[in-house]
Design an enzyme around this catalytic site. Structure first.
Site, PDB file in Angstrom:
ATOM      1  N   GLU A  93       0.829  -1.208   0.000  1.00 55.49           N
ATOM      2  CA  GLU A  93       0.000   0.000   0.000  1.00 55.49           C
ATOM      3  C   GLU A  93       0.862   1.257   0.000  1.00 55.49           C
ATOM      4  O   GLU A  93       2.015   1.247   0.446  1.00 55.49           O
ATOM      5  CB  GLU A  93      -0.927  -0.009   1.210  1.00 55.49           C
ATOM      6  CG  GLU A  93      -0.186  -0.140   2.523  1.00 55.49           C
ATOM      7  CD  GLU A  93      -1.118  -0.432   3.683  1.00 55.49           C
ATOM      8  OE1 GLU A  93      -1.863  -1.424   3.615  1.00 55.49           O
ATOM      9  OE2 GLU A  93      -1.101   0.350   4.636  1.00 55.49           O
ATOM     10  N   CYS A 106       3.695   8.429   0.501  1.00 51.81           N
ATOM     11  CA  CYS A 106       4.307   7.527   1.475  1.00 51.81           C
ATOM     12  C   CYS A 106       4.376   6.147   0.813  1.00 51.81           C
ATOM     13  O   CYS A 106       3.345   5.591   0.436  1.00 51.81           O
ATOM     14  CB  CYS A 106       3.434   7.498   2.723  1.00 51.81           C
ATOM     15  SG  CYS A 106       3.954   6.276   3.923  1.00 51.81           S
ATOM     16  N   CYS A 113       6.588  -7.024   7.287  1.00 52.19           N
ATOM     17  CA  CYS A 113       7.764  -6.495   7.990  1.00 52.19           C
ATOM     18  C   CYS A 113       8.097  -7.453   9.124  1.00 52.19           C
ATOM     19  O   CYS A 113       7.208  -8.081   9.692  1.00 52.19           O
ATOM     20  CB  CYS A 113       7.439  -5.105   8.553  1.00 52.19           C
ATOM     21  SG  CYS A 113       8.832  -4.344   9.406  1.00 52.19           S
ATOM     22  N   CYS A 117       6.932  -4.187  15.609  1.00 47.66           N
ATOM     23  CA  CYS A 117       6.480  -3.057  16.442  1.00 47.66           C
ATOM     24  C   CYS A 117       5.046  -3.312  16.927  1.00 47.66           C
ATOM     25  O   CYS A 117       4.180  -3.708  16.139  1.00 47.66           O
ATOM     26  CB  CYS A 117       6.542  -1.743  15.674  1.00 47.66           C
ATOM     27  SG  CYS A 117       8.192  -1.363  15.081  1.00 47.66           S
ATOM     28  N   CYS A 120       1.667  -1.903  15.138  1.00 44.14           N
ATOM     29  CA  CYS A 120       1.675  -1.854  13.674  1.00 44.14           C
ATOM     30  C   CYS A 120       1.043  -3.095  13.054  1.00 44.14           C
ATOM     31  O   CYS A 120       1.388  -4.227  13.408  1.00 44.14           O
ATOM     32  CB  CYS A 120       3.124  -1.721  13.207  1.00 44.14           C
ATOM     33  SG  CYS A 120       3.293  -1.821  11.433  1.00 44.14           S
ATOM     34  N   ASN A 291      -2.430   4.923  16.022  1.00 41.76           N
ATOM     35  CA  ASN A 291      -3.624   4.391  15.353  1.00 41.76           C
ATOM     36  C   ASN A 291      -4.091   3.148  16.095  1.00 41.76           C
ATOM     37  O   ASN A 291      -3.281   2.294  16.437  1.00 41.76           O
ATOM     38  CB  ASN A 291      -3.278   4.000  13.915  1.00 41.76           C
ATOM     39  CG  ASN A 291      -2.874   5.211  13.126  1.00 41.76           C
ATOM     40  OD1 ASN A 291      -3.683   6.062  12.825  1.00 41.76           O
ATOM     41  ND2 ASN A 291      -1.588   5.301  12.810  1.00 41.76           N
ATOM     42  N   CYS A 334      -0.235   2.699   8.755  1.00 45.37           N
ATOM     43  CA  CYS A 334       0.655   1.668   8.231  1.00 45.37           C
ATOM     44  C   CYS A 334       0.047   0.270   8.269  1.00 45.37           C
ATOM     45  O   CYS A 334      -0.247  -0.265   9.326  1.00 45.37           O
ATOM     46  CB  CYS A 334       1.923   1.717   9.082  1.00 45.37           C
ATOM     47  SG  CYS A 334       3.160   0.533   8.636  1.00 45.37           S
TER      48      CYS A 334
HETATM   49  S1  SF4 Z   1       6.218   0.332  12.237  1.00 46.44           S
HETATM   50 FE1  SF4 Z   1       5.534  -1.534  11.231  1.00 46.44          FE
HETATM   51  S2  SF4 Z   1       6.371  -1.456   9.181  1.00 46.44           S
HETATM   52 FE2  SF4 Z   1       7.489   0.047  10.418  1.00 46.44          FE
HETATM   53  S3  SF4 Z   1       9.273  -1.070  11.203  1.00 46.44           S
HETATM   54 FE3  SF4 Z   1       7.698  -1.280  12.768  1.00 46.44          FE
HETATM   55  S4  SF4 Z   1       6.658  -3.211  12.257  1.00 46.44           S
HETATM   56 FE4  SF4 Z   1       7.829  -2.589  10.453  1.00 46.44          FE
END
Ligand code: SF4
Length: 346
Positions: A93, A106, A113, A117, A120, A291, A334
């Site tokens: 996206e 963006c 990923c 995090c 996310c 978010n 994200c």
């Molecule tokens: S915020 Fe999400 S996309 Fe960005 S590094 Fe952390 S886990 Fe990965």
């Protein structure tokens, strides 16, 4: 053998490739223009190349591309979220944000990923694919074509950790910056990292003028460990040292991103603990109301807590702003749109 993606090659790499095919070097510039100025999607459209060269290219190389599969426009602020399909069936996206000073995009640098995090949605199924430079570029090209307006800045802040896909991201920056490509000034490119200190050190040595944004999200290791597993590998001391070296060397101001999460990292004490750690560094702090992600248990801080946090940091001489939240009605955060799409597909 896998075909070489010509859209992912810098002009020097394309010259080497063309010479390896036994062709004169000047052909590389012609092909580069077809790819990055005229933005064709097939070798047949490169009409100033001989038919035999076009056939040879089709045998040895490919042109990466994307298809728009969904597009959502915010009725509140004009933000547009795109869901793209890659040639290998992965989806990613990108977000178009309209500001008074121009259009920003963006982009995603990875499908999924592996950084984990806690706030996310992109990381829930881990890393699925590292995007090629051409696939990162195509997000910008396609959005530019879709809206018929120039994109004046790019942020590597979509799905993925850019420094975990280092060489492809670096090529993307070089091609986007090249006069024969997008011609985007390096200062109009922002790379956002969750804190891979080794990658920041490596990036410093590239001697670029891009903007570095670092997701900090906590005033100490104890809280950061709970939100960002990466901090177990690179603690705050190591990370902030890499940041200080980066800004000292490049003379560029670092942006520290700080997602405000209710009851986790948003107290006045947290702000008081953070301030001295950022003192003497060329930086500013960007507070982001986190978010809500269904799969995670984080709730965004109250407006009052965010304002108090900002005023404590500002009073200590750390320039701090609160980020305007764009596209909140279209899952612009994200990974949220991609995640919704994949859940439906599964
Ligand atoms: S915020 Fe999400 S996309 Fe960005 S590094 Fe952390 S886990 Fe990965």
């Amino acid at each position: 053998m896998a075909k070489t993606d010509l859209k992912s090659l810098t002009i020097n790499e394309l010259e080497d490739f063309i010479i390896s095919l036994g062709e004169p070097k000047f052909r590389a510039k012609q092909i580069y223009q077809w790819l990055h100025e005229k933005r064709v999607s097939s070798f047949d459209e490169m009409t100033n190349l001989s038919k035999s060269l076009r056939a040879k290219l089709a045998e040895e190389a490919k042109i990466s591309g994307l298809k728009i599969i969904e597009k959502h426009e915010s009725s509140k602020d004009g933000t547009v979220k795109y869901l793209f399909a890659l040639d290998n069936d992965n989806v990613i996206e990108s977000v178009l944000m309209k500001y008074s000073y121009g259009n920003a995009v963006c982009v995603s640098s990875q499908a999924g990923c592996r950084m984990g995090c806690g706030f996310c949605a992109s990381t829930i199924n881990g890393l699925e694919y590292n995007l090629l430079a051409g696939e990162i570029l195509s997000q910008v090209y396609m959005i530019q074509e879709d809206i018929g307006e120039r994109i004046s800045s790019v942020v590597l802040m979509g799905s993925g950790e850019p420094l975990d896909n280092y060489s492809n991201v670096l090529k993307f920056i070089k091609i986007a910056n090249s006069d024969l490509g997008l011609g985007l000034g390096q200062r109009h490119i922002t790379l956002s990292t969750c804190g891979l200190a080794d990658g920041i050190d490596r990036l410093r040595e590239e001697d670029l003028q891009i903007t570095l944004a670092v997701s900090l999200h906590a005033p100490n290791d104890e809280i950061r460990n709970k939100i960002m597993p990466v901090s177990k590998k690179y603690d705050m001391n190591r990370l902030l040292t890499a940041c200080k070296n980066y800004s000292d060397y490049t003379k560029r101001r670092i942006t520290f991103e700080y997602a405000m999460i209710k009851g986790v990292n948003d107290s006045r004490e947290c702000a008081l603990e953070l301030a001295p750690k950022l003192k003497n560094m060329l930086c500013h702090v960007n507070l982001i109301p986190v978010n809500d992600v269904k799969e995670r248990n984080f709730i965004k801080s109250s407006e009052a807590a965010i304002q108090e946090f900002a005023s404590v940091l500002n009073s200590k001489g750390i320039e701090t702003t609160v980020r305007r939240k764009l596209g909140s009605d279209i899952n612009a955060a994200c990974g949220q749109l991609r995640r919704g799409y994949l859940n439906n597909r599964r």
